[in-house]
Design an enzyme around this catalytic site. Structure first.
Site, PDB file in Angstrom:
ATOM      1  N   SER A  18       3.221   0.433   5.499  1.00 34.29           N
ATOM      2  CA  SER A  18       4.511  -0.044   6.120  1.00 34.29           C
ATOM      3  C   SER A  18       5.622   0.994   6.281  1.00 34.29           C
ATOM      4  O   SER A  18       5.345   2.060   5.925  1.00 34.29           O
ATOM      5  CB  SER A  18       5.322  -1.064   5.059  1.00 34.29           C
ATOM      6  OG  SER A  18       6.699  -1.465   5.362  1.00 34.29           O
ATOM      7  N   TYR A  67       7.758  -2.130  -3.979  1.00 34.58           N
ATOM      8  CA  TYR A  67       6.972  -2.302  -2.677  1.00 34.58           C
ATOM      9  C   TYR A  67       6.744  -0.838  -2.036  1.00 34.58           C
ATOM     10  O   TYR A  67       5.729  -0.432  -1.427  1.00 34.58           O
ATOM     11  CB  TYR A  67       7.591  -3.267  -1.810  1.00 34.58           C
ATOM     12  CG  TYR A  67       6.912  -3.451  -0.596  1.00 34.58           C
ATOM     13  CD1 TYR A  67       5.698  -4.315  -0.377  1.00 34.58           C
ATOM     14  CD2 TYR A  67       7.422  -2.909   0.470  1.00 34.58           C
ATOM     15  CE1 TYR A  67       5.427  -4.404   1.041  1.00 34.58           C
ATOM     16  CE2 TYR A  67       6.797  -3.090   1.984  1.00 34.58           C
ATOM     17  CZ  TYR A  67       5.667  -3.853   2.040  1.00 34.58           C
ATOM     18  OH  TYR A  67       5.046  -3.942   3.153  1.00 34.58           O
TER      19      TYR A  67
END
Length: 266
Positions: free
Chosen positions: A143, A157
């Site tokens: 990501s 995350y």
């Protein structure tokens, strides 16, 4: 050039979201695609949908990437069905929100179990079959959040996604002698079920600060994964490539606001 016809591919987290988009691109290109996920119902629905529109074979494999034995069984099923395995897309991931001050040990463990350990276990299980293929490809879905940007509520995350890149770079060195490449894709804001759940105001606000003028599609990630999986991409390894419509480029929203809005992502 760039033919993937008949190529055996495994996509974890393949029943929805970015994983489904990756699987669709491969299946449309004629690859034999195995979707892996925990939910049998979601798998069946996605396999039926992709099979109806794609030229490649599509199967579902129920598996849990946090369990090494499940990962080994997953790979064995793919090899038994397709006769081998040449591409592993380690895509399975979660992104529950948690404020840093309130985050529990359980929440942190769950994030790293799925996003980091799940990636490692998936790749480990695939190494023998990838090596036998003579041109193995590993594509990790990371990501921009963590490696390049940050966002409140996703410290755990972001940390897990940055950890994936550390794994990817060293794995690329270790596996290079076996003719296996390892690369990572860093999606920006991709319009998936999870992102849609954040509300239209969020989606509209994010689109306004992306130079491309729109959120990405799961297939946008799939197209890069497919290229990295080709034999022609065999000299590319250890790389992290953002697919974000230029999201990380502006210094501030003011850098984008004067621009005319685009009608769709590239």
């Amino acid at each position: 050039m760039f033919s993937l016809a008949g190529t055996p591919v495994l996509v974890t987290g393949g029943s929805k979201g970015i994983g489904k988009g990756i699987a669709k691109v491969f299946a449309d290109a004629g690859a034999d695609v195995a979707l892996a996920a925990r939910s049998a119902g979601a798998l069946s629905a996605t396999v039926a949908e992709l099979s109806a529109t794609s030229s490649g074979r599509v199967i579902g494999v129920q598996a849990d990437v946090v369990d090494p034995e499940s990962c080994r069984a997953m790979v064995a099923e793919v090899v038994d069905t397709f006769g081998g395995l040449r591409v592993v897309c380690a895509n399975a991931g979660i992104f529950p929100e948690a404020a840093l001050a309130d985050m529990t040990a359980t929440q942190l463990d769950e994030m790293f179990d799925v996003n980091v350990k799940g990636t490692v276990y998936t790749v480990q299980a695939g190494i023998p079959a990838l090596a036998r293929s003579g041109a193995g490809r590993v594509v990790v879905t990371s990501s921009i959040t963590g490696p390049l940007t940050g966002f409140p509520g996703w410290t755990h995350y972001g940390a897990s996604k940055a950890a994936q890149l550390g794994f990817m770079r060293s794995a690329a060195i270790e596996l290079a002698p076996q003719r296996i490449t390892v690369n990572a894709i860093l999606p920006g804001n991709i319009l998936t079920e999870g992102l849609a759940a954040m509300g239209q105001d969020y989606l509209d606000g994010m689109a306004r600060i992306i130079p491309a003028g729109a959120l990405g599609r799961p297939e946008d990630v799939g197209h890069l994964a497919a290229f990295l999986a080709t034999r022609e991409a065999g000299y590319i390894t250890g790389q992290a490539i953002a697919v974000d419509g230029g999201q990380v480029l502006p210094e501030s929203p003011d850098a984008v606001s004067p621009m005319a809005p685009a009608t769709s992502a590239v």
